[in-house]
Every structure is written in structure tokens, then in C-alpha cells.
Design a protein around this motif. Structure first.
Motif, PDB file in Angstrom:
ATOM      1  N   TRP A   1       1.543  -7.996   6.631  1.00 34.48           N
ATOM      2  CA  TRP A   1       1.233  -6.785   5.504  1.00 34.48           C
ATOM      3  C   TRP A   1       1.930  -8.113   4.010  1.00 34.48           C
ATOM      4  O   TRP A   1       2.486  -9.281   4.857  1.00 34.48           O
TER       5      TRP A   1
ATOM      6  N   SER B   1       2.841  -8.655   0.151  1.00 38.49           N
ATOM      7  CA  SER B   1       3.505  -7.607  -1.150  1.00 38.49           C
ATOM      8  C   SER B   1       2.800  -8.291  -2.532  1.00 38.49           C
ATOM      9  O   SER B   1       2.334  -9.526  -2.139  1.00 38.49           O
ATOM     10  N   TRP B   2       2.893  -8.040  -2.870  1.00 40.07           N
ATOM     11  CA  TRP B   2       2.028  -7.845  -4.159  1.00 40.07           C
ATOM     12  C   TRP B   2       2.926  -9.770  -5.507  1.00 40.07           C
ATOM     13  O   TRP B   2       1.759  -9.965  -5.444  1.00 40.07           O
ATOM     14  N   GLU B   3       3.638  -9.716  -4.248  1.00 38.88           N
ATOM     15  CA  GLU B   3       4.208 -11.021  -5.302  1.00 38.88           C
ATOM     16  C   GLU B   3       3.671 -12.278  -4.259  1.00 38.88           C
ATOM     17  O   GLU B   3       3.607 -12.928  -4.848  1.00 38.88           O
ATOM     18  N   ASP B   4       3.399 -11.491  -3.005  1.00 35.98           N
ATOM     19  CA  ASP B   4       2.433 -12.950  -2.521  1.00 35.98           C
ATOM     20  C   ASP B   4       0.960 -12.826  -2.238  1.00 35.98           C
ATOM     21  O   ASP B   4       0.630 -13.805  -2.038  1.00 35.98           O
ATOM     22  N   THR B   5       0.447 -11.340  -3.098  1.00 38.59           N
ATOM     23  CA  THR B   5      -1.029 -11.962  -2.786  1.00 38.59           C
ATOM     24  C   THR B   5      -1.539 -12.668  -3.196  1.00 38.59           C
ATOM     25  O   THR B   5      -1.349 -13.466  -4.691  1.00 38.59           O
TER      26      THR B   5
ATOM     27  N   PRO C   1      -0.565  -3.985  -9.104  1.00 39.92           N
ATOM     28  CA  PRO C   1       0.732  -3.561  -7.867  1.00 39.92           C
ATOM     29  C   PRO C   1       0.762  -2.298  -7.025  1.00 39.92           C
ATOM     30  O   PRO C   1       0.673  -2.643  -6.287  1.00 39.92           O
TER      31      PRO C   1
ATOM     32  N   ALA D   1      -3.110  -3.166  -2.349  1.00 39.38           N
ATOM     33  CA  ALA D   1      -2.982  -3.090  -0.951  1.00 39.38           C
ATOM     34  C   ALA D   1      -3.990  -2.477  -0.723  1.00 39.38           C
ATOM     35  O   ALA D   1      -4.722  -3.035   0.317  1.00 39.38           O
TER      36      ALA D   1
END
Length: 168
Positions: free
Chosen positions: A5, A7-11, A21, A25
Motif C-alpha cells: 500500500w 499513501s498519497w504522500e509517497d506515490t 488524492p 490508488a
């Protein structure tokens, strides 16, 4: 390795980022592009730097190349063995036949005159299934054979590599 998984911050994937956001995913390829898990050291042995471009899956402590190489049976060892089998004449230039195909069982036979023949039987069901290869086969199969390779998740004695008598 399995998807992680992200996160939006890590994408990082531009395709995912384009959806924002709320929907990144659904479209991001990042979950399957995380760093290779080489071993159980920091950052899964992927880097000696203090960060990776995507997070390493938390399961790297137990699911990594080093652990697969040290295990008696592993998915990596199955693929290595399959790569070796591809060099056999029956796979390189032999014929192919499909002796047993049912809703849950798929099989194929690779053969070459004067060389060994190989029968691959795949159970696509979630359940163990016993199949009489002689009864279901579309042509005559030998009475015995050698189990050369089996799934890494199969620990049953009856499928252990070695000589096995096929049921008549």
C-alpha cells in the motif's frame, strides 16, 4: 513479493498522481513497483542510502531473496528449476499435447522423440483434487514417472519429488 500500500504522500507514479488524492490508488502502478527485497537488512538490502523512492514493504524481514534461497522449498527455487528445465530438448523443440483438461485441472505434456517427456499438471482449484491421469487422458500415458518439481506451497508426501506410480 506482494503489492505494498502506497499513501498519497509517497506515490510517485504520474499516472496515479494525475487522478489526485481521492483516486490515485485506483490508477497508480506504485504498489507493484516497490524496491526489490533482497534481504532482511535496512531497506531490504535495496540501498545503503537512508531512503528509497517508494516505501519498502513491511514484510521484507521474512519475504526476501535471501530467505527464499535459504529455504528448502521456495517460489524462487521453483522458478530457478523451471528455467533449467526450459533447456531440455522436450521444451526447446519438442511437441506439446494436452492430456487432461477439466474445470479445475489443466495439464500439458512436452515430448521429443528419443528424449524425456514432461507432464505438467496444474490444479487451479483452492481444494486438493485427486485425478486419475490414465482415466482422463486423451492418449496413453506411461505407468510411472518421476516428480521433478512441485509448487513451493505443496508439502504433501505423495507429491514429493522422486519416483511415483500413476494410478491405473
Amino acid at each position: 513479493m506482494v503489492d505494498t500500500w502506497i499513501s498519497w504522500e509517497d506515490t510517485q507514479d504520474p499516472q496515479g498522481c494525475n487522478y489526485g488524492p481521492e483516486h490515485y490508488a485506483e490508477h497508480s502502478r506504485d504498489p507493484e513497483r516497490t524496491p526489490m527485497q533482497w534481504d532482511d537488512t535496512a531497506f531490504a538490502g535495496f540501498t545503503t542510502y537512508n531512503d528509497t523512492w517508494l516505501p519498502v514493504n513491511d514484510n521484507y524481514h521474512t519475504l526476501n531473496v535471501k530467505a527464499e534461497l535459504e529455504a528448502e522449498y521456495s517460489h524462487l527455487k521453483v522458478y530457478q528449476h523451471l528455467a533449467q528445465l526450459r533447456k531440455e530438448e522436450a521444451f526447446r523443440s519438442g511437441g506439446i499435447a494436452y492430456p487432461v483438461i477439466t474445470e479445475d485441472i489443466f495439464s500439458f505434456l512436452r515430448y521429443s522423440v528419443g528424449y524425456e517427456m514432461y507432464l505438467l499438471v496444474i490444479n487451479t482449484s483452492q481444494q486438493d483434487i485427486e485425478v486419475n491421469l490414465h482415466h482422463s487422458a486423451s492418449f496413453q500415458l506411461p505407468d510411472s514417472g518421476t516428480v521433478v518439481l512441485r509448487s513451493a506451497s505443496d508439502s504433501s508426501e505423495e507429491n514429493k519429488p522422486g519416483l511415483v506410480e500413476f494410478a491405473s
